[in-house]
Design an enzyme around this catalytic site. Structure first.
Site, PDB file in Angstrom:
ATOM      1  N   GLY A  15     -11.701  36.011  -1.757  1.00  0.00           N
ATOM      2  CA  GLY A  15     -12.786  35.075  -2.327  1.00  0.00           C
ATOM      3  C   GLY A  15     -13.645  34.334  -1.468  1.00  0.00           C
ATOM      4  N   ASN A  17     -16.420  35.677   0.113  1.00  0.00           N
ATOM      5  CA  ASN A  17     -17.757  35.731  -0.472  1.00  0.00           C
ATOM      6  C   ASN A  17     -18.182  34.836  -1.635  1.00  0.00           C
ATOM      7  OD1 ASN A  17     -19.571  37.610   1.715  1.00  0.00           O
ATOM      8  ND2 ASN A  17     -17.364  38.451   1.635  1.00  0.00           N
ATOM      9  N   LEU A  90     -14.261  51.768  -8.378  1.00  0.00           N
ATOM     10  CA  LEU A  90     -15.541  52.059  -8.832  1.00  0.00           C
ATOM     11  C   LEU A  90     -16.038  51.575 -10.171  1.00  0.00           C
ATOM     12  CD1 LEU A  90     -17.292  54.316  -7.360  1.00  0.00           C
ATOM     13  CD2 LEU A  90     -16.503  55.933  -8.686  1.00  0.00           C
ATOM     14  N   ASN A 105     -23.732  44.736  -4.286  1.00  0.00           N
ATOM     15  CA  ASN A 105     -22.207  44.887  -3.597  1.00  0.00           C
ATOM     16  C   ASN A 105     -22.321  44.369  -1.826  1.00  0.00           C
ATOM     17  OD1 ASN A 105     -19.486  45.488  -2.987  1.00  0.00           O
ATOM     18  ND2 ASN A 105     -20.118  47.478  -2.377  1.00  0.00           N
ATOM     19  N   HIS A 107     -20.642  45.446   1.564  1.00  0.00           N
ATOM     20  CA  HIS A 107     -19.750  46.271   2.543  1.00  0.00           C
ATOM     21  C   HIS A 107     -19.862  45.964   3.868  1.00  0.00           C
ATOM     22  CE1 HIS A 107     -17.777  50.390   2.753  1.00  0.00           C
ATOM     23  NE2 HIS A 107     -18.575  50.345   3.913  1.00  0.00           N
ATOM     24  N   ASP A 148     -20.878  53.050  -2.446  1.00  0.00           N
ATOM     25  CA  ASP A 148     -21.944  52.758  -1.390  1.00  0.00           C
ATOM     26  C   ASP A 148     -23.088  53.513  -0.974  1.00  0.00           C
ATOM     27  OD1 ASP A 148     -19.471  50.877  -0.667  1.00  0.00           O
ATOM     28  OD2 ASP A 148     -18.572  52.555   0.533  1.00  0.00           O
ATOM     29  N   GLU A 177     -21.291  37.977   6.538  1.00  0.00           N
ATOM     30  CA  GLU A 177     -21.377  38.283   5.301  1.00  0.00           C
ATOM     31  C   GLU A 177     -21.825  36.936   4.448  1.00  0.00           C
ATOM     32  OE1 GLU A 177     -18.595  42.089   4.257  1.00  0.00           O
ATOM     33  OE2 GLU A 177     -17.491  40.198   3.937  1.00  0.00           O
TER      34      GLU A 177
END
Ligand code: GAR
Length: 192
Positions: A15, A17, A90, A105, A107, A148, A177
């Site tokens: 959590g 992010n 997914l 998203n 990554h 991705d 991030e």
């Protein structure tokens, strides 16, 4: 004043992010409102973040159809943009269609390198170390039905220190991030 965009965060990791996105939103109230958090497990860190920031929390029930449950939640809470933060599965294509592509998203690598099926969390950093890469980083991208592969919105990079472990890289990349994701989300919503 233009009404604030309503954002939902979906995740099942620690959590961190989600916390960075909530924190940014608290300090930049015109950027977006985190209107909903969605988790796949009650133990996920995102649940604690939702409580701290007083954001409504929904739990995806394992036995139910994710597509139907998510679809109803996003509609009921009038969500404008869905943000994946540590969601390792997914996303159903129907959800991306319902959101008209407004799904982001993050990554933990410099896509297109180290992406695709099986590349998530610590596995990504292990692969970066195994490949002897000199640099790594984070990528915010739009979500498509494949892992991705959506358009890249922003990246941040860092050098791989000599002798670094996968856990070291995870720490370095997460710090990137936490700055990159809220700023990119905010810029994305402004540009719409
Ligand atoms: C983040 O590092 C994110 O990039 C990664 O999971 C972590 C979640 O951490 N996502 C993926 O690997 C998706 N392929 P957090 O729960 O602390 O935000």
């Amino acid at each position: 004043m233009v009404p604030c965009k309503r954002v939902a965060i979906l995740g099942s990791g620690t959590g961190s992010n989600a916390r960075a996105i909530c924190d940014f939103g608290r300090h930049h109230r015109d950027a977006y409102e985190v209107a909903l958090m969605i988790s796949t497990s009650l133990d996920a860190g995102i649940c604690q973040v939702a409580r701290e920031y007083a954001v409504p929390l929904a739990l995806l029930n394992k036995g139910n159809d994710t597509r139907v449950e998510l679809s109803l939640l996003l509609a009921r809470h009038e969500i404008d943009t869905l943000v994946l933060a540590g969601y390792m599965r997914l996303l159903p294509t129907a959800i991306i269609e319902q959101m008209q592509g407004r799904v982001l998203n993050i990554h933990p690598a410099l896509l297109p390198d180290f992406g695709g099926k099986g590349m998530y969390g610590i596995h990504v950093h292990e692969a970066v170390i195994a490949a002897n890469s000199l640099k790594t980083g984070a990528t915010v991208h739009l979500v498509t039905p494949a892992y991705d592969e959506g358009a890249i919105l922003a990246q941040a990079e860092a050098a791989v220190p000599q002798g670094a472990t996968a856990r070291d890289l995870q720490q370095i990349v997460k710090e990137l991030e936490h700055r990159l994701y809220p700023a990119t989300l905010s810029a994305f919503l402004r540009s719409e």
